[in-house]
Design an enzyme around this catalytic site. Structure first.
Site, mmCIF file in Angstrom:
data_model
loop_
_atom_site.group_PDB
_atom_site.id
_atom_site.type_symbol
_atom_site.label_atom_id
_atom_site.label_comp_id
_atom_site.label_asym_id
_atom_site.label_seq_id
_atom_site.Cartn_x
_atom_site.Cartn_y
_atom_site.Cartn_z
ATOM 1 N N TYR A 85 14.777 32.280 4.272
ATOM 2 C CA TYR A 85 13.631 32.953 4.510
ATOM 3 C C TYR A 85 13.671 33.274 6.011
ATOM 4 O O TYR A 85 14.003 32.334 6.981
ATOM 5 C CB TYR A 85 12.099 32.171 4.584
ATOM 6 C CG TYR A 85 11.816 32.086 2.961
ATOM 7 C CD1 TYR A 85 11.508 33.078 2.190
ATOM 8 C CD2 TYR A 85 11.792 30.772 2.436
ATOM 9 C CE1 TYR A 85 11.061 33.047 0.904
ATOM 10 C CE2 TYR A 85 11.256 30.665 1.154
ATOM 11 C CZ TYR A 85 11.034 31.853 0.333
ATOM 12 O OH TYR A 85 10.596 31.592 -0.993
ATOM 13 N N ARG B 259 0.583 -10.774 6.790
ATOM 14 C CA ARG B 259 0.480 -9.645 5.852
ATOM 15 C C ARG B 259 2.006 -9.012 6.394
ATOM 16 O O ARG B 259 1.982 -8.430 7.341
ATOM 17 C CB ARG B 259 -0.615 -8.963 6.101
ATOM 18 C CG ARG B 259 -1.824 -9.614 6.048
ATOM 19 C CD ARG B 259 -2.953 -8.807 6.192
ATOM 20 N NE ARG B 259 -3.191 -8.079 7.467
ATOM 21 C CZ ARG B 259 -3.813 -8.622 8.411
ATOM 22 N NH1 ARG B 259 -4.349 -9.782 8.480
ATOM 23 N NH2 ARG B 259 -3.803 -8.033 9.801
ATOM 24 N N HIS C 221 -6.627 -7.738 12.680
ATOM 25 C CA HIS C 221 -5.350 -6.757 12.662
ATOM 26 C C HIS C 221 -5.052 -6.557 14.170
ATOM 27 O O HIS C 221 -5.968 -6.149 14.831
ATOM 28 C CB HIS C 221 -5.461 -5.391 11.880
ATOM 29 C CG HIS C 221 -4.183 -4.635 11.499
ATOM 30 N ND1 HIS C 221 -3.352 -5.413 10.862
ATOM 31 C CD2 HIS C 221 -3.958 -3.366 11.857
ATOM 32 C CE1 HIS C 221 -2.298 -4.142 10.974
ATOM 33 N NE2 HIS C 221 -2.779 -3.184 11.399
ATOM 34 N N CYS D 181 12.995 25.553 2.308
ATOM 35 C CA CYS D 181 12.239 26.273 1.494
ATOM 36 C C CYS D 181 11.256 24.902 0.728
ATOM 37 O O CYS D 181 11.571 23.745 1.062
ATOM 38 C CB CYS D 181 12.886 26.931 0.458
ATOM 39 S SG CYS D 181 14.221 28.075 1.034
ATOM 40 N N ARG E 289 -10.940 -0.178 14.329
ATOM 41 C CA ARG E 289 -10.844 0.586 13.220
ATOM 42 C C ARG E 289 -11.817 -0.037 12.342
ATOM 43 O O ARG E 289 -12.865 0.809 12.236
ATOM 44 C CB ARG E 289 -9.201 0.398 12.444
ATOM 45 C CG ARG E 289 -9.058 1.299 11.340
ATOM 46 C CD ARG E 289 -7.526 1.400 11.289
ATOM 47 N NE ARG E 289 -6.977 0.080 10.758
ATOM 48 C CZ ARG E 289 -5.810 -0.232 10.210
ATOM 49 N NH1 ARG E 289 -4.923 1.004 10.483
ATOM 50 N NH2 ARG E 289 -5.377 -1.030 9.923
ATOM 51 N N LYS F 80 0.809 -1.268 -0.087
ATOM 52 C CA LYS F 80 -0.055 -0.138 -0.040
ATOM 53 C C LYS F 80 0.687 1.194 0.130
ATOM 54 O O LYS F 80 2.032 1.146 0.422
ATOM 55 C CB LYS F 80 -0.989 0.095 1.037
ATOM 56 C CG LYS F 80 -0.144 0.050 2.491
ATOM 57 C CD LYS F 80 -0.865 -0.277 3.826
ATOM 58 C CE LYS F 80 -0.395 -0.160 5.038
ATOM 59 N NZ LYS F 80 -1.095 -0.875 6.126
ATOM 60 N N ASP G 9 11.574 24.107 -2.414
ATOM 61 C CA ASP G 9 12.191 22.927 -3.232
ATOM 62 C C ASP G 9 13.896 23.200 -3.016
ATOM 63 O O ASP G 9 14.616 22.292 -3.795
ATOM 64 C CB ASP G 9 12.089 23.605 -4.686
ATOM 65 C CG ASP G 9 10.779 24.097 -5.126
ATOM 66 O OD1 ASP G 9 9.878 23.454 -5.004
ATOM 67 O OD2 ASP G 9 10.590 25.487 -5.125
HETATM 68 C C1 LIG Z 1 -0.465 -1.854 6.698
HETATM 69 C C2 LIG Z 1 -1.050 -3.218 7.204
HETATM 70 C C3 LIG Z 1 -0.397 -4.466 7.503
HETATM 71 C C4 LIG Z 1 1.186 -4.312 7.294
HETATM 72 O O1 LIG Z 1 1.600 -3.912 8.661
HETATM 73 P P1 LIG Z 1 3.138 -3.915 9.098
HETATM 74 O O2 LIG Z 1 3.391 -3.274 10.252
HETATM 75 O O3 LIG Z 1 3.735 -2.681 8.031
HETATM 76 O O4 LIG Z 1 3.806 -4.954 8.727
HETATM 77 C C5 LIG Z 1 -0.814 -5.388 7.752
HETATM 78 N N1 LIG Z 1 -2.326 -5.463 7.610
HETATM 79 C C6 LIG Z 1 -3.091 -4.536 7.695
HETATM 80 C C7 LIG Z 1 -4.574 -4.432 7.735
HETATM 81 C C8 LIG Z 1 -2.410 -3.377 7.551
HETATM 82 O O5 LIG Z 1 -3.367 -2.005 7.260
#
Ligand SMILES: *Cc1c(COP(=O)(O)O)cnc(C)c1O
Length: 393
Positions: A268, A222, A169, A314, A139, A42, A316
């Site tokens: 600046y 994941r 998660h 700045c 979440r 992602k 850039d």
């Molecule tokens: C981003 C995400 C992950 C990956 O997590 P890491 O800590 O980067 O390994 C896994 N599951 C879900 C639902 C996420 O949003």
């Protein structure tokens, strides 16, 4: 001739795909044969480049990909990736047909979603879905068995929906105290035991859980932050099962060098004033590249030496104080190795009082990414000229 496969600025990110490959392979070697790795790509692969990282991870042993929302999945399809892709976040049910057409797996957790999607999905289409359970992250996700069974029922009565997975998660898998993690794990097990039919894939672990808790493997992980060579938290750094190889470096070049006299000022607000005769270098990177104003006062590496960023950053450009006169064109490292020193992403994160995840994501898309594979630099792409070309088409 303008070439979109080339860039003309002196600021770039180097992504070491060999390091990503090694991180994936090391993790994969710790997984039992029946546990699949989903590579989390992602946010443009945490700023590293979605398609390049996706290909590298798939070659190194990942069997599928995960992204945050549907557009990210479609972008990978457009770039020729045909591996399974799971969208981890919510997708508006009105887009279910698009997901079906591109064989993208969606995450679902609401009864109404299923009802609305049934109205939209073509009668001969099929779409793969994973159920998300909220076991304590707070979440998105189904929070009780009753809703879980209702959604399973709604899906079961319509053959266009393939229930291929169920997942949750963890909120605290990277912290010292694992008691909340254990609570989530038990809740997850209890909820999946209520399902009438076990989906093909059951997955819970992010990088943190994958690196420390085989009991939470189920049959998929994941894998995100650790694939990029970064520790999920500072606490976990001491106890990693293998050493992670950071993949992201940020470099630029001196584009101007001048001597300031005592009392002369920089940038600046004229907030930085030379105390003596000083050599000042100008770098073509600024806050629009994600090198944000808060980084003023921190350091960069020039010829292996740490030198401070002086004056305001700045949009850039920004300025650094040099130890002596240096030639225009000298490479400056903002993140990564330079001779015998290195600025790690964790160090930049500590300057900004944030987590390492945020740093590569912050480096904006206008900074071109160069890829290193099998020790060699690969073709690069110019993010700005690509955008112009799309407009013309
Ligand atoms: C981003 C995400 C992950 C990956 O997590 P890491 O800590 O980067 O390994 C896994 N599951 C879900 C639902 C996420 O949003």
């Amino acid at each position: 001739m303008m070439n979109e496969e080339q860039f003309y600025r002196d600021t770039w990110v180097e992504v070491n795909l060999d390091h990503i490959r090694d991180n994936v392979a090391q993790m994969k070697s710790l997984l039992p044969g029946d546990v699949e790795m989903m590579a989390v790509v992602k946010a443009n692969a945490y700023g590293h480049g979605d398609v390049q990282v996706a290909k590298t991870a798939l070659e190194a042993g990942a069997s599928s990909l995960a992204v945050a929302f549907l557009d990210e999945a479609l972008a990978l399809r457009q770039k020729g990736i045909d591996a399974p892709i799971l969208v981890l976040g919510a997708t508006n049910p009105s887009y279910v047909q698009i997901a079906a057409e591109h064989q993208i797996t969606l995450t679902i957790f609401q009864e109404d979603w299923v009802r609305e999607a049934k109205e939209v999905l073509g009668k001969d289409a099929t779409v793969s879905v994973h159920l998300k359970l909220d076991t304590g992250m707070g979440r998105i996700g189904i929070r009780d068995k009753e809703t879980l069974l209702k959604i399973e029922g709604l899906l079961g009565e319509d053959p266009r929906f393939q229930l291929d997975g169920v997942f949750t998660h963890f909120a605290t898998a990277d912290s010292g105290d694992l008691s909340y993690f254990q609570e989530q794990l038990s809740k997850f097990k209890s909820m999946i035991s209520a399902l009438k039919t076990k989906p093909r894939m059951i997955h819970a672990s992010n990088s943190a859980a994958s690196l420390r808790e085989p009991a939470a493997f189920f049959n998929g992980i994941r894998f995100g932050i650790a694939m990029y060579g970064l520790s999920p938290s500072v606490e976990m750094k001491e106890a990693l099962p293998f050493s992670l190889k950071e993949a992201f470096s940020l470099r630029t070049k001196l584009i101007h060098v001048k001597k300031l006299l005592p009392g002369e000022t920089v940038s600046y607000g004229a907030t930085y004033e030379a105390q003596e005769e000083e050599w000042i270098g100008t770098l073509p990177i600024g806050y629009a590249d994600g090198w944000i104003r808060k980084l003023q006062g921190n350091v960069v590496l020039v010829n292996g030496m740490r030198v401070p960023i002086v004056g305001r950053i700045c949009m850039d450009q920004c300025m650094i104080k040099l130890p002596c006169e240096l030639t225009v064109g000298t490479v400056v490292t903002l993140i990564g190795q330079d001779q015998n020193d290195a600025i790690a992403i964790d160090e930049v994160a500590s300057w900004l009082d944030t987590i390492n995840y945020e740093i590569p994501c912050l480096i904006s898309s206008r900074v071109p990414r160069i890829y290193v594979k099998a020790g060699k630099k690969m073709a690069v792409s110019n993010p700005i000229l690509k955008l112009l070309d799309k407009k013309k088409a």
